[in-house]
Scaffold this motif. Structure first.
Motif, PDB file in Angstrom:
ATOM      1  N   UNK A 199       0.825  -1.208   0.000  1.00 22.15           N
ATOM      2  CA  UNK A 199       0.000   0.000   0.000  1.00 22.15           C
ATOM      3  C   UNK A 199       0.861   1.261   0.000  1.00 22.15           C
ATOM      4  N   UNK A 200       1.895   1.291   0.878  1.00 22.17           N
ATOM      5  CA  UNK A 200       2.748   2.480   0.938  1.00 22.17           C
ATOM      6  C   UNK A 200       3.514   2.655  -0.361  1.00 22.17           C
ATOM      7  N   UNK A 201       3.917   1.515  -0.962  1.00 21.41           N
ATOM      8  CA  UNK A 201       4.635   1.576  -2.246  1.00 21.41           C
ATOM      9  C   UNK A 201       3.737   2.162  -3.332  1.00 21.41           C
ATOM     10  N   UNK A 202       2.499   1.683  -3.408  1.00 17.29           N
ATOM     11  CA  UNK A 202       1.559   2.192  -4.427  1.00 17.29           C
ATOM     12  C   UNK A 202       1.218   3.665  -4.170  1.00 17.29           C
ATOM     13  N   UNK A 203       1.121   4.049  -2.898  1.00 18.45           N
ATOM     14  CA  UNK A 203       0.867   5.458  -2.581  1.00 18.45           C
ATOM     15  C   UNK A 203       2.014   6.346  -3.059  1.00 18.45           C
ATOM     16  N   UNK A 204       3.248   5.839  -2.891  1.00 15.06           N
ATOM     17  CA  UNK A 204       4.418   6.601  -3.339  1.00 15.06           C
ATOM     18  C   UNK A 204       4.403   6.778  -4.853  1.00 15.06           C
ATOM     19  N   UNK A 205       4.074   5.695  -5.562  1.00 11.37           N
ATOM     20  CA  UNK A 205       3.989   5.776  -7.032  1.00 11.37           C
ATOM     21  C   UNK A 205       2.884   6.739  -7.448  1.00 11.37           C
ATOM     22  N   UNK A 206       1.754   6.679  -6.729  1.00 10.71           N
ATOM     23  CA  UNK A 206       0.633   7.555  -7.074  1.00 10.71           C
ATOM     24  C   UNK A 206       1.010   9.029  -6.872  1.00 10.71           C
ATOM     25  N   UNK A 207       1.718   9.308  -5.787  1.00 14.35           N
ATOM     26  CA  UNK A 207       2.156  10.689  -5.535  1.00 14.35           C
ATOM     27  C   UNK A 207       3.107  11.164  -6.626  1.00 14.35           C
ATOM     28  N   UNK A 208       3.984  10.262  -7.050  1.00 11.98           N
ATOM     29  CA  UNK A 208       4.920  10.593  -8.134  1.00 11.98           C
ATOM     30  C   UNK A 208       4.159  10.854  -9.424  1.00 11.98           C
ATOM     31  N   UNK A 209       3.182   9.984  -9.717  1.00 12.99           N
ATOM     32  CA  UNK A 209       2.395  10.138 -10.948  1.00 12.99           C
ATOM     33  C   UNK A 209       1.602  11.439 -10.949  1.00 12.99           C
ATOM     34  N   UNK A 210       1.151  11.856  -9.761  1.00 11.80           N
ATOM     35  CA  UNK A 210       0.344  13.081  -9.670  1.00 11.80           C
ATOM     36  C   UNK A 210       1.144  14.354  -9.918  1.00 11.80           C
ATOM     37  N   UNK A 211       2.480  14.231  -9.875  1.00 17.79           N
ATOM     38  CA  UNK A 211       3.319  15.415 -10.098  1.00 17.79           C
ATOM     39  C   UNK A 211       3.236  15.923 -11.532  1.00 17.79           C
ATOM     40  N   UNK A 212       3.056  14.990 -12.474  1.00 17.55           N
ATOM     41  CA  UNK A 212       3.054  15.382 -13.888  1.00 17.55           C
ATOM     42  C   UNK A 212       2.421  14.292 -14.738  1.00 17.55           C
ATOM     43  N   UNK A 213       1.826  14.711 -15.839  1.00 17.46           N
ATOM     44  CA  UNK A 213       1.290  13.743 -16.790  1.00 17.46           C
ATOM     45  C   UNK A 213       2.383  12.882 -17.382  1.00 17.46           C
ATOM     46  N   UNK A 214       3.581  13.428 -17.518  1.00 17.20           N
ATOM     47  CA  UNK A 214       4.719  12.642 -18.015  1.00 17.20           C
ATOM     48  C   UNK A 214       5.023  11.493 -17.053  1.00 17.20           C
ATOM     49  N   UNK A 215       5.091  11.861 -15.752  1.00 17.01           N
ATOM     50  CA  UNK A 215       5.435  10.854 -14.751  1.00 17.01           C
ATOM     51  C   UNK A 215       4.361   9.765 -14.638  1.00 17.01           C
ATOM     52  N   UNK A 216       3.100  10.120 -14.897  1.00 14.16           N
ATOM     53  CA  UNK A 216       2.022   9.133 -14.773  1.00 14.16           C
ATOM     54  C   UNK A 216       2.205   7.985 -15.761  1.00 14.16           C
ATOM     55  N   UNK A 217       2.730   8.302 -16.954  1.00  9.68           N
ATOM     56  CA  UNK A 217       2.991   7.255 -17.953  1.00  9.68           C
ATOM     57  C   UNK A 217       4.064   6.294 -17.446  1.00  9.68           C
ATOM     58  N   UNK A 218       5.128   6.851 -16.865  1.00 10.18           N
ATOM     59  CA  UNK A 218       6.213   6.012 -16.356  1.00 10.18           C
ATOM     60  C   UNK A 218       5.777   5.258 -15.094  1.00 10.18           C
TER      61      UNK A 218
END
Length: 658
Positions: A199-218
């Motif tokens: 859960x914490x790992x997925x939350x970290x990825x989600x926070x990263x993805x929310x920073x930018x549309x570019x990051x969401x793809x990665x």
């Protein structure tokens, strides 16, 4: 003491070690893959930024580097996970607390040739077990072992039986294979952390993805790659555990042999055969008080009550007594198991009692026995029982001050409730798992059939044989549909391959049809017997009216229970992760079923005879639920108070439907 391990033990130890070795190799390969991937992603990211520094290339470069780092972190995140064992349910004891118990443990330790446990605990239940303070690093360093002894076990054993059970646990201590168990335990923790506890790992990825549309793809790419790693790990989990479970069964046999050499075969056998009755008795006392939480009632000594219930149930089943304890026979422990299906459970960590007892009888080791109660080892066992009872009930939330029932009140209330919930013993268990067949008609050919014949052991066995056949059929159908994955199984003494399972269905269907006809014939004879008895007493019409009323009630029960199952199924999503939009849709679909549920509950509440055992607050809550149109989900949040009313109504419907 040295007990030679069996050839099967050696083979399964090697198989378990091989499986762990394969897991380590696979994990190292995945670890190396993620390092290379991270290095490649970072390298390509830097190259992109360096070749043409601009916003797009910077974002793509950072995105690539982030993907590599997130995938690498995924494969090592278990190293940073703290694992804390919950021991709140345990009570530690020391040598100064109970010197006689520790003297017994010391004698067993010396005879078994193993180490004294780091700590000794008392637990609430009917069990004894070994556990160890294990972490990732304990795969490489010595394991610190602890011993837990259930007060419910001590309370229902002789000294010799307790010695046998503890010797079995120290038999595990003396096995090098316990180290294999530690490895598998840690492998399981690693896989669980990687596959489920993210859960914490997925939350970290989600926070990263929310920073930018570019990051969401990665971020999506990182989740895709880790998903494939998880798939491999799930396969490895099955590969490792199936082999360890097979070893665990051999470990149980080996520990039994150690116990038999220390305390004798018969003491362990008698304890094994009684332990299910002792555990059932403990649970019945727990259930008794769970149903009285609303009345603020509790116990001063739940173990004194367990002992009473155990002997009460034994008396009801006509079980003999030995050393003031029920002496359960092997034939009595599986009296109603008529299944012909034998599937070796590759996931079972323990062999069956039948298998263990067969081996104990083959060993046939006789030792001088101390048959006084195990409780006598303690300084003052009654005080220990009361302390643990107080600790157990401290977790219960009462609306008012707890009222402890005295022992005489408990025994009286328990017997009263037992009789209310049970059929009379004269029916010999015939109706314990079936209702009268209301298709039964008067059998004019039935003459001079006695009551004893109608409810004889042979007639009762017809019922349980039918239940077993119906259960066997469902299991074999699960084999056919591959819900139960296996290669072979035994049925009625013959081995079958999984692809031959379809051949058995017509055979079982034929046996089921024949049994149903025999049971229907007996039910017709029972109906005829009571009809003629009523005629002799000039109460035929009264009997037929009562019989037809019962038939109508049985039909109503089926309808009510159907509503309960439908509502329970329709609300299952509440305990699952469900998208907000789907939650709203599900509650809209629930409305028609809720109206049916309310319609069923209302007549029950309006019947004073049916509500006399209900608490006043329960009745108020149910009426509030029926009268209001409650909303359960609003602004993307569950309304817990309203949900509590709904769940109480569903649980109530389950009770009044049975």
């Amino acid at each position: 003491m040295y007990i030679q391990v069996s050839e099967d033990f050696r083979k399964k130890s090697k198989s378990a070690i091989f499986a762990i070795s394969i897991f380590i190799i696979v994990y190292i390969l995945m670890f190396l893959f993620t390092i290379l991937l991270a290095m490649a992603c970072i390298g390509v990211g830097i190259w992109l930024i360096a070749i043409k520094p601009m916003f797009v290339t910077i974002m793509l470069g950072l995105g690539l580097a982030g993907t590599g780092l997130f995938v690498f972190y995924f494969i090592i995140k278990f190293l940073f996970k703290k694992h804390i064992n919950d021991r709140s349910y345990l009570t530690e004891i020391t040598k100064s607390d109970e010197p006689e118990l520790f003297k017994m443990i010391d004698e067993i330790v010396k005879e078994a040739g193993t180490d004294f446990p780091k700590k000794v605990y008392l637990s609430y239940d009917v069990n004894a077990s070994v556990f160890y303070d294990s972490s990732f690093w304990s795969m490489f360093f010595p394991i610190k072992k602890n011993l837990t002894i259930g007060v419910g076990l001590i309370n229902t054993s002789t000294k010799q039986e307790l010695k046998a059970v503890l010797s079995h646990e120290f038999g595990h201590f003396s096995q090098r294979s316990m180290k294999v168990g530690s490895y598998v335990y840690n492998v399981n923790k690693i896989i669980f952390n990687l596959v489920n506890d993210d859960e914490s790992y997925r939350n970290s990825i989600q926070q990263w993805a929310n920073m930018s549309g570019y990051f969401s793809l990665f971020a999506m790419l990182a989740v895709f790659i880790t998903g494939k790693i998880q798939w491999i790990l799930v396969k490895m989990y099955s590969f490792v555990n199936i082999r360890h479970m097979a070893l665990s069964r051999e470990m149980e046999f080996h520990a039994d042999e150690v116990a038999a050499n220390i305390a004798g075969s018969i003491s362990l056998e008698e304890s094994l055969l009684r332990i299910e009755l002792a555990a059932e008795s403990y649970q019945k006392v727990i259930n008794f008080y769970e149903n009285r939480i609303s009345k603020n009632q509790g116990s001063q000594n739940i173990y004194k009550e367990q002992f009473f219930v155990m002997n009460f149930l034994a008396k009801q089943s006509e079980v003999e007594t030995k050393n003031n304890l029920p002496n359960v026979k092997l034939s009595e422990s599986s009296l109603f198991n008529k299944s012909k299906l034998v599937i070796e459970n590759q996931w079972a960590s323990h062999p069956s009692h039948e298998e263990r007892i067969a081996r104990l009888r083959k060993l046939d080791i006789v030792k001088e026995a101390e048959n006084e109660p195990a409780r006598n080892i303690f300084k003052d066992f009654a005080i220990t029982e009361e302390k643990l009872t107080t600790k157990l009930f401290s977790n219960v939330k009462y609306q008012k001050d707890k009222i402890d029932l005295d022992f005489e009140t408990f025994t009286s209330e328990f017997e009263k409730q037992f009789k209310k919930d049970s059929f009379d013993a004269i029916f010999n268990g015939y109706y314990d798992n079936k209702n009268p067949d209301f298709n039964a008609k008067e059998n004019l050919a039935a003459n001079d059939i006695s009551f004893e014949e109608l409810f004889s052991k042979e007639k009762v066995e017809l019922v349980y044989t039918l239940l077993a056949l119906e259960s066997d059929k469902k299991t074999i159908e699960a084999v056919i549909s591959k819900e139960i994955p296996l290669k072979t199984f035994d049925y009625d003494g013959k081995k079958y391959k999984a692809n031959e399972a379809t051949k058995l269905i017509p055979q079982i269907d034929h046996q089921i049809s024949e049994l149903k006809l025999q049971i229907l014939e007996n039910d017709s004879n029972i109906y005829t017997y009571f009809l003629k008895s009523a005629e002799k007493s000039d109460k035929k019409q009264e009997f037929e009216t009562a019989y037809n009323s019962f038939a109508a009630y049985d039909k109503e029960y089926e309808d009510r229970f159907k509503i309960y199952t439908e509502v329970a199924a329709a609300t299952a999503f509440i305990s699952e992760r469900t998208p907000f939009e789907q939650i709203s849709i599900n509650f809209k679909k629930l409305k028609p079923l809720e109206e049916k549920l309310k319609t069923e509950i209302l007549p029950f509440l309006n019947n004073a005879l049916l509500t006399e055992d209900l608490e006043e607050q329960t009745i108020k809550d149910l009426r509030y639920y029926i009268e209001k149109d409650l909303i359960y989900f609003n602004n993307d949040q569950y309304l817990d108070t309203h949900l509590q009313y709904l769940m109480s109504a569903i649980n109530f419907s389950a009770v009044f439907s049975t």
